[in-house]
Design an enzyme around this catalytic site. Structure first.
Site, mmCIF file in Angstrom:
data_model
loop_
_atom_site.group_PDB
_atom_site.id
_atom_site.type_symbol
_atom_site.label_atom_id
_atom_site.label_comp_id
_atom_site.label_asym_id
_atom_site.label_seq_id
_atom_site.Cartn_x
_atom_site.Cartn_y
_atom_site.Cartn_z
ATOM 1 N N ARG A 50 -11.055 -64.456 -10.513
ATOM 2 C CA ARG A 50 -11.630 -65.797 -9.800
ATOM 3 C C ARG A 50 -12.593 -66.470 -10.916
ATOM 4 N NH1 ARG A 50 -13.755 -62.880 -4.205
ATOM 5 N NH2 ARG A 50 -13.757 -61.186 -5.415
ATOM 6 N N ASP A 52 -14.796 -69.000 -13.093
ATOM 7 C CA ASP A 52 -15.774 -69.956 -12.801
ATOM 8 C C ASP A 52 -15.473 -71.297 -13.380
ATOM 9 O OD1 ASP A 52 -17.605 -67.899 -11.675
ATOM 10 O OD2 ASP A 52 -18.545 -67.502 -13.729
ATOM 11 N N TYR A 111 -9.122 -60.875 -21.200
ATOM 12 C CA TYR A 111 -9.931 -62.000 -21.384
ATOM 13 C C TYR A 111 -10.014 -62.355 -23.064
ATOM 14 C CZ TYR A 111 -11.416 -62.655 -16.439
ATOM 15 O OH TYR A 111 -11.272 -62.880 -15.274
ATOM 16 N N ARG A 198 -18.934 -63.067 -20.451
ATOM 17 C CA ARG A 198 -19.921 -64.154 -21.089
ATOM 18 C C ARG A 198 -21.178 -63.530 -21.428
ATOM 19 N NH1 ARG A 198 -19.725 -68.758 -16.677
ATOM 20 N NH2 ARG A 198 -21.323 -69.678 -18.009
#
Length: 247
Positions: A50, A52, A111, A198
Site C-alpha cells: 500500500r 504512499d 523496493y 524511506r
C-alpha cells in the site's frame, strides 16, 4: 466468481497513494473506475503493498474478483483501454485460484530507492529521484547498511502512524550501488513497517553526509527521533512481490 491477478506499473507523482479515499486519485480508484466502465462492477482491489502518495511501482501485484467470467487477455485489454491516459498500466493479467491473495500470499517484497547525487538539479528525472546536491560518502553508507539486515526492532525507523502490531521485522537485503550520479538502495523483506524504507534511506543519507548516526544505537533507542529524516516519496519504487510456487 473469478479471481484475477494483475501486475501494475504506475507513476505515483500525482496520486494520493494506493488506497482509495476522497482526497484525490489513487491506484485503487483509477483501477476501480476502469473496471466499472468495462463491466459495471466495482470490486475491492487488494495489492501486495500500500504505497504512499508520490511512490512509484515497477510491478505491483494485485487481485480482484468479478462475478462475470472473462478471459484474462480481455480483462487486461479492456482495463488498459479505460485507464486511458491515467498513470497506471496493467502489464499482465491471469486467472488464479480463489485462495490466492496478493497481500497475504506474498513471501517477499522488493523496493528500490534512487538518489541523484550531483550539484545540478534533476530535470528528466524530476519526481522520480531524491536530489542530494552535496557529495555522499558511499563507503560510509555501505558500512552502516551492513548492520540493517536481520531480525530487529525497527521502532526507530517506523512512522508514528504505523498500524503494524509489532515493530519486529526481518530485513533480508540492504544493498547500495552507484551508477554514475545515481545511488541506488535496494531492500527486500517479507513485510515492512510504514515508512521503514524511506526512514532507513534518510538515515543512510545523513551518514553519507557526515552526520554521526550509529545504527546499533538507533536500534537500541527504539525511538523515531533517534534516526534520520524521512526520505522523500519521489525516489521510492515498489519493484515486485514474490509468491511461493507449488509443483
Amino acid at each position: 466468481m473469478t479471481r484475477y491477478k494483475v501486475i501494475l506499473e504506475y507513476d505515483g507523482t500525482d496520486l494520493i497513494g494506493w488506497q482509495e479515499n476522497t482526497q484525490g486519485p489513487s491506484v485503487q480508484s483509477l483501477l476501480k473506475d476502469a473496471i466499472e466502465k468495462f463491466c459495471g462492477a466495482r470490486p475491492d482491489i487488494v495489492g501486495a503493498g500500500r504505497t504512499d502518495a508520490g511512490v512509484h511501482a515497477v510491478a505491483m501485484t494485485a487481485h480482484f474478483d468479478l462475478d462475470k467470467d472473462f478471459d484474462a487477455a480481455t480483462v487486461m485489454r479492456a482495463v488498459n483501454f479505460y485507464l486511458n491516459n491515467a498513470p497506471v498500466s496493467v502489464l499482465d493479467c491471469a486467472i488464479v485460484p480463489d485462495d490466492f491473495n496478493a497481500r497475504f500470499s506474498c513471501v517477499m517484497r522488493h523496493y528500490k530507492y534512487i538518489v541523484l547525487n550531483r550539484s545540478a538539479p534533476a530535470v528528466l528525472d524530476k519526481n522520480r529521484v531524491w536530489w542530494v546536491p552535496k557529495k555522499l560518502d558511499i563507503y560510509a553508507m555501505r558500512d552502516a547498511a551492513k548492520l540493517l539486515p536481520g531480525e530487529h526492532d525497527f521502532t526507530s525507523f517506523r512512522a508514528s502512524q504505523c498500524q503494524a502490531k509489532s515493530p519486529i521485522k526481518t530485513l533480508d537485503l540492504c544493498r547500495i550501488e552507484q551508477k554514475g550520479d545515481l545511488i541506488i538502495f535496494e531492500f527486500s523483506a517479507r513485510s515492512f513497517l510504514h515508512h521503514q524504507v524511506r526512514n532507513m534511506v534518510g538515515t543512510l543519507v545523513e551518514i553519507g553526509l557526515g552526520n554521526p548516526y550509529d545504527i546499533n544505537k538507533i536500534f537500541a533507542a527504539r525511538n523515531r527521533s533517534a534516526a534520520g529524516a524521512t526520505a522523500p516519496a519521489a525516489g521510492l519504487y515498489f519493484i515486485c512481490a514474490d509468491y511461493a510456487t507449488t509443483d
